[in-house]
Design a protein around this motif. Structure first.
Motif, mmCIF file in Angstrom:
data_model
loop_
_atom_site.group_PDB
_atom_site.id
_atom_site.type_symbol
_atom_site.label_atom_id
_atom_site.label_comp_id
_atom_site.label_asym_id
_atom_site.label_seq_id
_atom_site.Cartn_x
_atom_site.Cartn_y
_atom_site.Cartn_z
ATOM 1 N N HIS A 34 0.831 -1.203 0.000
ATOM 2 C CA HIS A 34 0.000 0.000 0.000
ATOM 3 C C HIS A 34 0.871 1.263 0.000
ATOM 4 C CE1 HIS A 34 -3.282 2.736 0.797
ATOM 5 N NE2 HIS A 34 -2.560 3.241 1.787
ATOM 6 N N ALA A 35 1.931 1.268 0.789
ATOM 7 C CA ALA A 35 2.827 2.428 0.849
ATOM 8 C C ALA A 35 3.450 2.692 -0.519
ATOM 9 C CB ALA A 35 3.913 2.202 1.901
ATOM 10 N N ILE A 36 3.893 1.637 -1.172
ATOM 11 C CA ILE A 36 4.524 1.764 -2.488
ATOM 12 C C ILE A 36 3.503 2.252 -3.516
ATOM 13 C CG2 ILE A 36 5.590 0.437 -4.359
ATOM 14 C CD1 ILE A 36 6.985 -1.207 -2.082
ATOM 15 N N GLU A 37 2.306 1.697 -3.471
ATOM 16 C CA GLU A 37 1.247 2.131 -4.385
ATOM 17 C C GLU A 37 0.876 3.594 -4.142
ATOM 18 O OE1 GLU A 37 -1.962 -0.626 -3.837
ATOM 19 O OE2 GLU A 37 -0.823 -2.293 -4.689
ATOM 20 N N SER A 38 0.872 4.003 -2.895
ATOM 21 C CA SER A 38 0.552 5.383 -2.547
ATOM 22 C C SER A 38 1.577 6.342 -3.141
ATOM 23 C CB SER A 38 0.508 5.535 -1.023
ATOM 24 O OG SER A 38 0.346 6.864 -0.661
ATOM 25 N N VAL A 39 2.855 6.000 -3.033
ATOM 26 C CA VAL A 39 3.897 6.834 -3.625
ATOM 27 C C VAL A 39 3.733 6.860 -5.143
ATOM 28 C CG1 VAL A 39 6.394 7.073 -4.006
ATOM 29 C CG2 VAL A 39 5.524 6.521 -1.725
ATOM 30 N N GLN A 40 3.466 5.706 -5.743
ATOM 31 C CA GLN A 40 3.283 5.649 -7.195
ATOM 32 C C GLN A 40 2.101 6.510 -7.633
ATOM 33 O OE1 GLN A 40 5.360 4.033 -9.606
ATOM 34 N NE2 GLN A 40 4.185 5.497 -10.767
ATOM 35 N N ASP A 41 1.018 6.477 -6.869
ATOM 36 C CA ASP A 41 -0.148 7.312 -7.188
ATOM 37 C C ASP A 41 0.209 8.792 -7.147
ATOM 38 O OD1 ASP A 41 -1.694 5.043 -7.488
ATOM 39 O OD2 ASP A 41 -2.692 5.233 -5.526
ATOM 40 N N GLN A 42 0.995 9.188 -6.156
ATOM 41 C CA GLN A 42 1.417 10.591 -6.065
ATOM 42 C C GLN A 42 2.327 10.961 -7.238
ATOM 43 O OE1 GLN A 42 2.926 11.822 -2.227
ATOM 44 N NE2 GLN A 42 1.471 10.491 -1.175
ATOM 45 N N LYS A 74 3.459 16.286 -10.782
ATOM 46 C CA LYS A 74 4.729 16.413 -11.507
ATOM 47 C C LYS A 74 5.882 16.838 -10.607
ATOM 48 C CE LYS A 74 2.737 17.439 -16.003
ATOM 49 N NZ LYS A 74 2.627 18.403 -17.087
ATOM 50 N N VAL A 75 5.604 17.691 -9.647
ATOM 51 C CA VAL A 75 6.654 18.145 -8.731
ATOM 52 C C VAL A 75 7.129 16.973 -7.865
ATOM 53 C CG1 VAL A 75 7.192 19.697 -6.801
ATOM 54 C CG2 VAL A 75 5.825 20.524 -8.732
ATOM 55 N N PHE A 76 6.183 16.209 -7.351
ATOM 56 C CA PHE A 76 6.525 15.044 -6.537
ATOM 57 C C PHE A 76 7.295 14.022 -7.384
ATOM 58 C CE2 PHE A 76 5.637 10.962 -4.444
ATOM 59 C CZ PHE A 76 6.046 11.266 -3.147
ATOM 60 N N LYS A 77 6.865 13.831 -8.615
ATOM 61 C CA LYS A 77 7.537 12.905 -9.517
ATOM 62 C C LYS A 77 9.003 13.307 -9.702
ATOM 63 C CE LYS A 77 7.296 11.001 -14.191
ATOM 64 N NZ LYS A 77 6.483 10.921 -15.414
ATOM 65 N N GLN A 78 9.254 14.586 -9.903
ATOM 66 C CA GLN A 78 10.629 15.057 -10.070
ATOM 67 C C GLN A 78 11.425 14.878 -8.783
ATOM 68 O OE1 GLN A 78 12.134 16.121 -12.992
ATOM 69 N NE2 GLN A 78 13.958 15.852 -11.712
ATOM 70 N N HIS A 79 10.780 15.124 -7.650
ATOM 71 C CA HIS A 79 11.437 14.944 -6.350
ATOM 72 C C HIS A 79 11.883 13.490 -6.167
ATOM 73 C CE1 HIS A 79 12.289 15.238 -2.097
ATOM 74 N NE2 HIS A 79 11.355 14.346 -1.838
ATOM 75 N N ILE A 80 11.000 12.561 -6.468
ATOM 76 C CA ILE A 80 11.333 11.138 -6.331
ATOM 77 C C ILE A 80 12.434 10.765 -7.315
ATOM 78 C CG2 ILE A 80 10.454 8.776 -6.580
ATOM 79 C CD1 ILE A 80 9.540 10.244 -4.024
ATOM 80 N N HIS A 81 12.348 11.268 -8.528
ATOM 81 C CA HIS A 81 13.388 11.006 -9.522
ATOM 82 C C HIS A 81 14.747 11.501 -9.016
ATOM 83 C CE1 HIS A 81 15.402 10.626 -13.379
ATOM 84 N NE2 HIS A 81 15.809 11.884 -13.230
#
Length: 143
Positions: free
Chosen positions: A110-118, A123-130
């Motif tokens: 669930h935690a991993i899916e939650s991060v993937q959903d975000q 887009k900002v969160f996606k860049q942060h994770i990248h």
């Protein structure tokens, strides 16, 4: 081209494919482990978790607690996501959950899916994770 340059080119090519192919990820991990044992040691789950905790200004112990406060749950979820995304099936959900305060495998999923959903919706969160992904897995390796 020198042997060192050939090695660097090969490593860069493997990095380019690593996100989409678990078999190539495994080869990259093994290749880099052979190149420098200390870098491979850095990529263990405790070190990924510590890296994320440091980035978020919390302690490793605090993200391993049962707390649901966002200040701890977000870095915990991100550490789980980064580790699972990079290593794939090398470490099962159950083992990741055990490390993070004896959480059930479904909690890790669930935690991993939650991060993937975000990532998918922000887009900002996606860049942060990248950026975190690149820093923890590739910048450290290239030193």
């Amino acid at each position: 081209m020198t042997a060192a340059q050939q090695t660097e080119v090969a490593t860069q090519e493997l990095r380019a494919f690593s996100r989409s192919n678990t078999d190539i990820k495994s080869r990259l991990i093994n290749f880099q482990a052979m190149q420098n044992k200390t870098d491979f040691d850095y990529l263990q789950l405790p070190n990924v978790a510590q890296f994320v905790a440091d980035k978020y200004g919390v302690t490793l112990q605090s993200i391993k607690t049962k707390s649901r406060e966002r200040i701890y749950s977000l870095p915990r979820s991100i550490a789980m996501y980064l580790y699972k995304d990079y290593y794939g099936d090398i470490l099962p959900f159950k083992r990741i959950g055990e490390y993070f305060g004896n959480r059930d495998h479904s909690t890790v999923m669930h935690a991993i899916e939650s991060v993937q959903d975000q990532i998918d919706s922000n887009k900002v969160f996606k860049q942060h994770i990248h950026d975190l992904y690149e820093e923890v897995f590739f910048e450290k390796m290239s030193r």
